[in-house]
Design an enzyme around this catalytic site. Sequence first.
Site, PDB file in Angstrom:
ATOM      1  CG  ASP A   1      37.624  46.364  57.816  1.00  0.00           C
ATOM      2  OD1 ASP A   1      38.118  45.722  58.758  1.00  0.00           O
ATOM      3  OD2 ASP A   1      36.640  47.113  57.931  1.00  0.00           O
TER       4      ASP A   1
ATOM      5  CG  ASP B   1      39.247  35.109  47.335  1.00  0.00           C
ATOM      6  OD1 ASP B   1      39.086  34.468  48.380  1.00  0.00           O
ATOM      7  OD2 ASP B   1      40.329  35.669  47.028  1.00  0.00           O
TER       8      ASP B   1
END
EC number: 2.1.1.266
Length: 276
Positions: free
Chosen positions: A160, A139
């Site tokens: 991003d 994650d």
Amino acid sequence: MNYRHSFHAGNSADVVKHCLLIALVRALQQKQSALTLIDTHAGCGLYDLHGEEAGRTGESTQGVLRAFADQNPLLDDYRAAVQAVNVGAEPHLYPGSPQILAQLLRPQDFLILNEKHPQDAYNLRGVMRGTSAAVHERDAYELWLALLPPRTPRGVVVVDPPYEQLDERKRITATLAAAHRKWSHGVTVIWYPLKDRAAHERWKQQLRNLGIPKLLGVEHWLYDSDQPGIYNGAGLFIVNPPYAFTQALPPLLEALRAALEPEGHSGEIVTQWLGD
């Protein structure tokens, strides 16, 4: 908004993001001390501009191909980074941030990449084989916090995401607040798409409320006014940008605006300090 890298490789947002990322890392490398570069949403690392996904949108014609057609020397470093993964004058492959960051590494620097999507992570490992990069499949927000502060004195975190989740901006804001508490002097770069100005202003206010002293916003609006329901541009939030980078930023941004302006529009670049 779904913004998976493979569908938008080489578009105008990539050009701006990667030009500024190269300039930022180069500015930090004016000092000899080691850097740790962390990319939390790394993607595949390399994209075929004529492949099914990138070919479906054709956005590279308004991005990297415009940058290659432009003659401004301020874009030379960017063009060289793209050319490094291509043969021939016109690019057929596009390097994502992992490839570009790998090109910038000095012997003393470290690169840590993360990609949660299983297929993209598998492709990323193949693309980065032979480099010194470490690749994780975790994650992104958990990894972001877990790796701070890095082992080196200085570093950069690049965030991003694809903005697939409705709470993406909320997670970024919360994680940035926690990250700044752990690593207040670190450099963080957060990329985001621009769709409408009102929603973006609300997010900027939430970031202002974090009280981060040195938080720079850079927005590249493609059109002279909002085009409802479509992608209008992209930008970066940068925490603790180095002085050499901010000093060189205005002419670079103007070069990007001029190279990428759509037909019939002049576009606009807005820079704003959001900190105290």
